[in-house]
Design a protein around this motif. Sequence first.
Motif, PDB file in Angstrom:
ATOM      1  N   ASP A  59     -40.634   0.457  27.075  1.00 15.27           N
ATOM      2  CA  ASP A  59     -40.877  -0.988  27.042  1.00 15.27           C
ATOM      3  C   ASP A  59     -41.421  -1.531  28.359  1.00 15.27           C
ATOM      4  O   ASP A  59     -41.437  -2.730  28.580  1.00 15.27           O
ATOM      5  N   GLY A  60     -41.864  -0.637  29.230  1.00 13.16           N
ATOM      6  CA  GLY A  60     -42.367  -1.044  30.524  1.00 13.16           C
ATOM      7  C   GLY A  60     -41.324  -0.925  31.619  1.00 13.16           C
ATOM      8  O   GLY A  60     -41.658  -0.891  32.797  1.00 13.16           O
ATOM      9  N   GLU A  61     -40.064  -0.863  31.226  1.00  7.48           N
ATOM     10  CA  GLU A  61     -38.969  -0.741  32.188  1.00  7.48           C
ATOM     11  C   GLU A  61     -37.995   0.377  31.851  1.00  7.48           C
ATOM     12  O   GLU A  61     -37.402   0.966  32.739  1.00  7.48           O
ATOM     13  N   SER A  62     -37.821   0.631  30.569  1.00  6.47           N
ATOM     14  CA  SER A  62     -36.819   1.610  30.165  1.00  6.47           C
ATOM     15  C   SER A  62     -37.315   2.415  28.969  1.00  6.47           C
ATOM     16  O   SER A  62     -38.304   2.071  28.336  1.00  6.47           O
ATOM     17  N   VAL A  63     -36.558   3.480  28.674  1.00 10.76           N
ATOM     18  CA  VAL A  63     -36.933   4.413  27.601  1.00 10.76           C
ATOM     19  C   VAL A  63     -35.800   4.494  26.582  1.00 10.76           C
ATOM     20  O   VAL A  63     -34.616   4.498  26.942  1.00 10.76           O
ATOM     21  N   THR A  64     -36.195   4.575  25.318  1.00 11.31           N
ATOM     22  CA  THR A  64     -35.259   4.801  24.220  1.00 11.31           C
ATOM     23  C   THR A  64     -35.744   6.013  23.438  1.00 11.31           C
ATOM     24  O   THR A  64     -36.941   6.148  23.189  1.00 11.31           O
ATOM     25  N   LEU A  65     -34.814   6.897  23.079  1.00  8.94           N
ATOM     26  CA  LEU A  65     -35.125   8.038  22.210  1.00  8.94           C
ATOM     27  C   LEU A  65     -34.397   7.839  20.883  1.00  8.94           C
ATOM     28  O   LEU A  65     -33.224   7.472  20.873  1.00  8.94           O
ATOM     29  N   ASN A  66     -35.097   8.097  19.805  1.00 14.53           N
ATOM     30  CA  ASN A  66     -34.503   8.055  18.465  1.00 14.53           C
ATOM     31  C   ASN A  66     -34.893   9.294  17.716  1.00 14.53           C
ATOM     32  O   ASN A  66     -36.032   9.721  17.819  1.00 14.53           O
ATOM     33  N   PRO A  67     -34.051   9.905  16.941  1.00 11.72           N
ATOM     34  CA  PRO A  67     -32.640   9.562  16.717  1.00 11.72           C
ATOM     35  C   PRO A  67     -31.758  10.051  17.871  1.00 11.72           C
ATOM     36  O   PRO A  67     -32.261  10.382  18.950  1.00 11.72           O
ATOM     37  N   ASN A  85     -32.511   3.514  28.661  1.00 15.99           N
ATOM     38  CA  ASN A  85     -32.053   4.342  29.789  1.00 15.99           C
ATOM     39  C   ASN A  85     -30.530   4.509  29.833  1.00 15.99           C
ATOM     40  O   ASN A  85     -30.022   5.212  30.699  1.00 15.99           O
ATOM     41  N   ARG A  86     -29.808   3.896  28.933  1.00 16.84           N
ATOM     42  CA  ARG A  86     -28.352   4.035  28.893  1.00 16.84           C
ATOM     43  C   ARG A  86     -27.985   5.180  27.966  1.00 16.84           C
ATOM     44  O   ARG A  86     -28.606   5.382  26.917  1.00 16.84           O
ATOM     45  N   VAL A  87     -26.942   5.919  28.330  1.00 16.80           N
ATOM     46  CA  VAL A  87     -26.435   7.006  27.502  1.00 16.80           C
ATOM     47  C   VAL A  87     -25.190   6.472  26.792  1.00 16.80           C
ATOM     48  O   VAL A  87     -24.223   6.061  27.440  1.00 16.80           O
ATOM     49  N   ILE A  88     -25.252   6.467  25.475  1.00 17.18           N
ATOM     50  CA  ILE A  88     -24.151   5.949  24.667  1.00 17.18           C
ATOM     51  C   ILE A  88     -23.552   7.119  23.901  1.00 17.18           C
ATOM     52  O   ILE A  88     -24.215   7.717  23.043  1.00 17.18           O
ATOM     53  N   GLU A  89     -22.319   7.442  24.215  1.00 17.91           N
ATOM     54  CA  GLU A  89     -21.654   8.575  23.566  1.00 17.91           C
ATOM     55  C   GLU A  89     -21.436   8.270  22.089  1.00 17.91           C
ATOM     56  O   GLU A  89     -21.026   7.179  21.719  1.00 17.91           O
ATOM     57  N   SER A  90     -21.740   9.249  21.249  1.00 26.67           N
ATOM     58  CA  SER A  90     -21.521   9.133  19.806  1.00 26.67           C
ATOM     59  C   SER A  90     -20.421  10.096  19.419  1.00 26.67           C
ATOM     60  O   SER A  90     -20.140  11.060  20.133  1.00 26.67           O
ATOM     61  N   GLY A  91     -19.834   9.849  18.301  1.00 24.99           N
ATOM     62  CA  GLY A  91     -18.732  10.700  17.855  1.00 24.99           C
ATOM     63  C   GLY A  91     -19.165  12.113  17.539  1.00 24.99           C
ATOM     64  O   GLY A  91     -20.335  12.368  17.230  1.00 24.99           O
ATOM     65  N   PRO A  92     -18.237  13.049  17.619  1.00 24.44           N
ATOM     66  CA  PRO A  92     -18.558  14.445  17.283  1.00 24.44           C
ATOM     67  C   PRO A  92     -18.829  14.589  15.788  1.00 24.44           C
ATOM     68  O   PRO A  92     -18.366  13.785  14.983  1.00 24.44           O
ATOM     69  N   TRP A  93     -19.587  15.612  15.456  1.00 20.28           N
ATOM     70  CA  TRP A  93     -19.867  15.926  14.056  1.00 20.28           C
ATOM     71  C   TRP A  93     -19.141  17.209  13.686  1.00 20.28           C
ATOM     72  O   TRP A  93     -19.033  18.142  14.485  1.00 20.28           O
ATOM     73  N   SER A  94     -18.720  17.251  12.444  1.00 18.90           N
ATOM     74  CA  SER A  94     -18.088  18.466  11.920  1.00 18.90           C
ATOM     75  C   SER A  94     -19.175  19.505  11.646  1.00 18.90           C
ATOM     76  O   SER A  94     -20.369  19.179  11.577  1.00 18.90           O
ATOM     77  N   ASP A  95     -18.745  20.757  11.457  1.00 17.49           N
ATOM     78  CA  ASP A  95     -19.715  21.812  11.119  1.00 17.49           C
ATOM     79  C   ASP A  95     -20.447  21.476   9.827  1.00 17.49           C
ATOM     80  O   ASP A  95     -21.638  21.743   9.694  1.00 17.49           O
ATOM     81  N   ALA A  96     -19.752  20.864   8.879  1.00 16.12           N
ATOM     82  CA  ALA A  96     -20.374  20.489   7.608  1.00 16.12           C
ATOM     83  C   ALA A  96     -21.451  19.422   7.825  1.00 16.12           C
ATOM     84  O   ALA A  96     -22.523  19.486   7.210  1.00 16.12           O
ATOM     85  N   GLN A  97     -21.192  18.448   8.689  1.00 14.44           N
ATOM     86  CA  GLN A  97     -22.190  17.419   8.973  1.00 14.44           C
ATOM     87  C   GLN A  97     -23.417  18.019   9.665  1.00 14.44           C
ATOM     88  O   GLN A  97     -24.550  17.664   9.342  1.00 14.44           O
ATOM     89  N   VAL A  98     -23.178  18.914  10.601  1.00 12.64           N
ATOM     90  CA  VAL A  98     -24.282  19.563  11.310  1.00 12.64           C
ATOM     91  C   VAL A  98     -25.127  20.366  10.326  1.00 12.64           C
ATOM     92  O   VAL A  98     -26.363  20.284  10.338  1.00 12.64           O
ATOM     93  N   GLU A  99     -24.498  21.126   9.466  1.00 10.25           N
ATOM     94  CA  GLU A  99     -25.232  21.940   8.493  1.00 10.25           C
ATOM     95  C   GLU A  99     -26.010  21.064   7.515  1.00 10.25           C
ATOM     96  O   GLU A  99     -27.158  21.377   7.168  1.00 10.25           O
ATOM     97  N   ALA A 100     -25.409  19.962   7.076  1.00  7.09           N
ATOM     98  CA  ALA A 100     -26.114  19.035   6.177  1.00  7.09           C
ATOM     99  C   ALA A 100     -27.349  18.455   6.875  1.00  7.09           C
ATOM    100  O   ALA A 100     -28.418  18.325   6.268  1.00  7.09           O
TER     101      ALA A 100
END
Length: 149
Positions: A59-67, A85-100
């Motif tokens: 945006d001229g000042e900061s960066v966002t990555l998605n997803p 530019n902020r790092v926002i911790e997200s909840g852990p995923w189960s092995d089933a969520q990762v595989e899906a």
Amino acid sequence: MMRHRSLEHRFVRNTPRELEPGVLYISMEYATAVHSCCCGCGERVVTPFTPTDWRMTFDGESVTLNPSVGNWNQDCRSHYVIERNRVIESGPWSDAQVEAERRRDKRVKAEYYNRASAPARLDAPSTGPASGAQQASGPWSRFWAWFLK
């Protein structure tokens, strides 16, 4: 817990061999961002910019990555979002969520790159330089066509 709560972005042509913690290296030439994992484990995290992977917004000042960044192949298994530019911790995923998610990702890539590499019909109107026939010759299309075989 995230060790780095924010990242400094640097636009570079090539990423350095040794990554400085807390820095997001962005190569527009190679359509990729690279950083040292924000949890502090030191693992290299690569996020390619493609229609089916990550998108980067500057945006001229900061960066966002998605997803979000999910380091499922690393011991830390950290999961976070990089927003303005902020790092926002997200909840852990189960092995089933990762595989899906891996199955969904593979399906989306197959659909996108199969569509992009489909031969143009002679009776179909041209959509200009970005038509499917044009995209099929790109390096990502060739890579994914090979990868998904």
